[in-house]
Design a protein around this motif. Structure first.
Motif, PDB file in Angstrom:
ATOM      1  N   UNK A   1       0.813  -1.213   0.000  1.00 46.03           N
ATOM      2  CA  UNK A   1       0.000   0.000   0.000  1.00 46.03           C
ATOM      3  C   UNK A   1       0.852   1.271   0.000  1.00 46.03           C
ATOM      4  N   UNK A   2       2.162   1.117   0.064  1.00 47.53           N
ATOM      5  CA  UNK A   2       3.054   2.273   0.080  1.00 47.53           C
ATOM      6  C   UNK A   2       3.261   2.803  -1.332  1.00 47.53           C
ATOM      7  N   UNK A   3       3.309   4.110  -1.458  1.00 49.91           N
ATOM      8  CA  UNK A   3       3.520   4.734  -2.770  1.00 49.91           C
ATOM      9  C   UNK A   3       4.941   4.452  -3.253  1.00 49.91           C
ATOM     10  N   UNK A   4       5.167   4.509  -4.574  1.00 45.02           N
ATOM     11  CA  UNK A   4       6.515   4.244  -5.108  1.00 45.02           C
ATOM     12  C   UNK A   4       7.583   5.131  -4.492  1.00 45.02           C
ATOM     13  N   UNK A   5       7.268   6.400  -4.259  1.00 48.92           N
ATOM     14  CA  UNK A   5       8.292   7.307  -3.718  1.00 48.92           C
ATOM     15  C   UNK A   5       8.646   6.981  -2.275  1.00 48.92           C
ATOM     16  N   UNK A   6       7.719   6.344  -1.545  1.00 47.16           N
ATOM     17  CA  UNK A   6       8.035   5.967  -0.162  1.00 47.16           C
ATOM     18  C   UNK A   6       9.076   4.869  -0.092  1.00 47.16           C
TER      19      UNK A   6
ATOM     20  N   UNK B   1      11.578  12.823  -0.588  1.00 48.78           N
ATOM     21  CA  UNK B   1      10.583  13.616   0.137  1.00 48.78           C
ATOM     22  C   UNK B   1       9.177  13.151  -0.252  1.00 48.78           C
ATOM     23  N   UNK B   2       8.336  12.941   0.731  1.00 52.54           N
ATOM     24  CA  UNK B   2       6.956  12.529   0.464  1.00 52.54           C
ATOM     25  C   UNK B   2       6.001  13.594   0.963  1.00 52.54           C
ATOM     26  N   UNK B   3       4.820  13.619   0.367  1.00 52.75           N
ATOM     27  CA  UNK B   3       3.802  14.565   0.806  1.00 52.75           C
ATOM     28  C   UNK B   3       2.457  13.855   0.891  1.00 52.75           C
ATOM     29  N   UNK B   4       1.374  14.620   0.947  1.00 49.29           N
ATOM     30  CA  UNK B   4       0.050  14.038   1.136  1.00 49.29           C
ATOM     31  C   UNK B   4      -0.353  13.096  -0.001  1.00 49.29           C
ATOM     32  N   UNK B   5       0.304  13.208  -1.142  1.00 47.83           N
ATOM     33  CA  UNK B   5      -0.055  12.347  -2.271  1.00 47.83           C
ATOM     34  C   UNK B   5       0.316  10.887  -2.013  1.00 47.83           C
ATOM     35  N   UNK B   6       1.207  10.650  -1.072  1.00 43.23           N
ATOM     36  CA  UNK B   6       1.526   9.273  -0.680  1.00 43.23           C
ATOM     37  C   UNK B   6       0.317   8.628  -0.008  1.00 43.23           C
ATOM     38  N   UNK B   7      -0.370   9.385   0.841  1.00 46.06           N
ATOM     39  CA  UNK B   7      -1.587   8.873   1.486  1.00 46.06           C
ATOM     40  C   UNK B   7      -2.696   8.652   0.465  1.00 46.06           C
ATOM     41  N   UNK B   8      -2.797   9.541  -0.509  1.00 44.50           N
ATOM     42  CA  UNK B   8      -3.814   9.405  -1.557  1.00 44.50           C
ATOM     43  C   UNK B   8      -3.571   8.125  -2.350  1.00 44.50           C
TER      44      UNK B   8
END
Length: 445
Positions: free
Chosen positions: A233-238, A244-251
């Motif tokens: 469920x983790x975004x690619x950038x995570x 650096x991650x932002x709210x788009x990781x949660x989205x």
């Protein structure tokens, strides 16, 4: 104490254990998940929290069921316990580092843990974020006390419900979490570990709660390895160190969860599939900029269902159920009979205030003519719920000292009272709430 411990249940905290089984809640001693890393049941922290059964362990923390001995209310205690840096415990519960060279990393993590608790306390009005009530240091580590949520996580819910029920919950979850995450993100926080295990659904299915903000505002990507399955469920950038991650990781995470549910239901919802595709884009720049955008799109595509789902957001902001209230009240109300008359008068005032606000809102609903007016109505609903809570709290403080033992019990009871009034008014008006407001329909025609 030994004799008492034999009788005391580590789940309901009643003296009801006989032959390894609790007569009160049905707990069996063999259900215990005690391990060498866990604090022993009935350990006392901060001279007020009596620990019970351990609820589980992640990569950086252990969670225990507990009872606040001052209020009689159950809660959860989370302990900072980065297992990869530790060797174990001393007999009195203090943590032992595996290597003193890890001390700076350990202390930095502990500070982040405390800062997480402080930040979450600022979000106590957010109904879909777990309520943090206290935090403290002991045993060379840190702890925070949070509300006990009786229910199950999303993964367990899916196992116990059919696809149609799961889809209904998923859409409600998207509204509730989307609205709450928008506030979390505006506050400058990122969850960073949204997964089915970290989404709790209350026992009656009316609300969802987001837990484990352990990755909020942290660069400790190794935590993603715990628990197993989080990486899905983790975004690619995570998954790229030092990114650096932002709210788009949660989205992204929300999109993956929703996609997983939709695939099992085989229901065709073109607009939802479109939302999922954008949420789960590999490139952050191609995702939605906020969860507010997602909610707006769902509103525009579902003209009727959102009224019910979004309304639940505001109804539930009345403070939530402090689960365990019934146990505390039964145990303590007799001791505070001298203030019963005062309390009953406050109850009458609280009921009157809440009913007036409810009537005002539902009278206004009939006159709504535009979608903007509907948004303002929902916002005003939320504002009035908070206003009622603040006004009732003020009345309580004027009549009963916050330091009085019965104060928190009365406050919990009043929150429950006002919540029931909001819900009663909702059910009385649910037919018109499940369709567009009368004036809006006429205006559109």
């Amino acid at each position: 104490m030994a004799g008492l411990e034999e009788k005391l249940c580590p789940v309901c905290f009643q003296e009801a254990m006989e032959h390894g089984e609790c007569r009160n809640c049905g707990y069996h001693a063999e259900e215990s998940s005690a391990a060498k890393d866990y604090l022993a049941p009935f350990t006392i922290l901060k001279e007020k929290y009596l620990l019970g059964k351990s609820l589980g362990q992640g990569g950086f923390g252990i969670t225990y069921l507990a009872e606040n001995m001052q209020s009689g209310l159950r809660c959860c205690i989370k302990e900072y316990f980065p297992s990869g840096l530790l060797q174990g415990r001393t007999p009195d519960g203090a943590l032992i580092l595996a290597d003193e060279e890890n001390r700076p990393e350990y202390e930095e993590g502990k500070q982040q843990f405390i800062e997480e608790a402080c930040a979450l306390q600022e979000l106590r009005e957010n109904i879909s974020v777990v309520d943090i009530r206290d935090f403290f240091e002991e045993n060379g580590t840190a702890y925070f006390a949070m509300e006990l949520i009786e229910g199950c996580n999303l993964r367990v819910f899916r196992k116990n419900h059919n696809p149609k029920q799961t889809l209904k919950m998923a859409l409600q979850m998207l509204f509730l979490l989307g609205s709450s995450l928008a506030e979390v993100h505006r506050f400058g926080m990122i969850h960073g570990d949204i997964s089915p295990e970290n989404i709790l659904i209350t026992r009656n299915g009316s609300n969802v709660k987001l837990i484990d903000f352990g990755l909020s505002d942290t660069d400790s990507y190794s935590i993603l390895k715990h628990p197993a399955g989080t990486l899905k469920y983790a975004s690619p950038e995570q998954q790229v160190p030092q990114t650096t991650i932002d709210n788009k990781a949660d989205i992204y995470s929300l999109g993956v969860i929703l996609e997983e549910i939709i695939q099992t239901t085989h229901v065709k919802l073109p607009h939802v599939h479109k939302i999922i595709r954008r949420c789960t884009s590999e490139l952050p720049a191609q995702r939605y900029t906020s969860t507010d955008e997602i909610i707006h799109l769902l509103h525009s595509k579902n003209k009727y269902l959102p009224y019910l789902s979004v309304l639940l957001i505001t109804i539930l902001t009345t403070g939530g159920l402090l689960l365990g209230y019934h146990w505390g009240l039964k145990q303590n109300v007799n001791r505070y009979s001298q203030s019963t008359n005062i309390y009953n008068q406050i109850v009458q005032q609280a009921q009157h205030i809440t009913e007036l606000r409810c009537q005002k809102l539902y009278d206004w609903y009939d006159s709504i003519t535009t979608q903007d007016s509907l948004s303002l109505w929902l916002k005003e609903y939320n504002n009035l719920v908070r206003e009622v809570n603040q006004q009732v709290d003020s009345i309580l403080k004027q009549n009963i000292s916050p330091s009085a033992p019965e104060y928190h019990l009365y406050k919990t009871s009043l929150n429950k009272l006002t919540e029931n009034i909001w819900i009663d008014y909702f059910y009385k008006n649910q037919n018109k709430l499940l369709t567009s407001p009368p004036a809006l329909k006429i205006h559109n025609e």
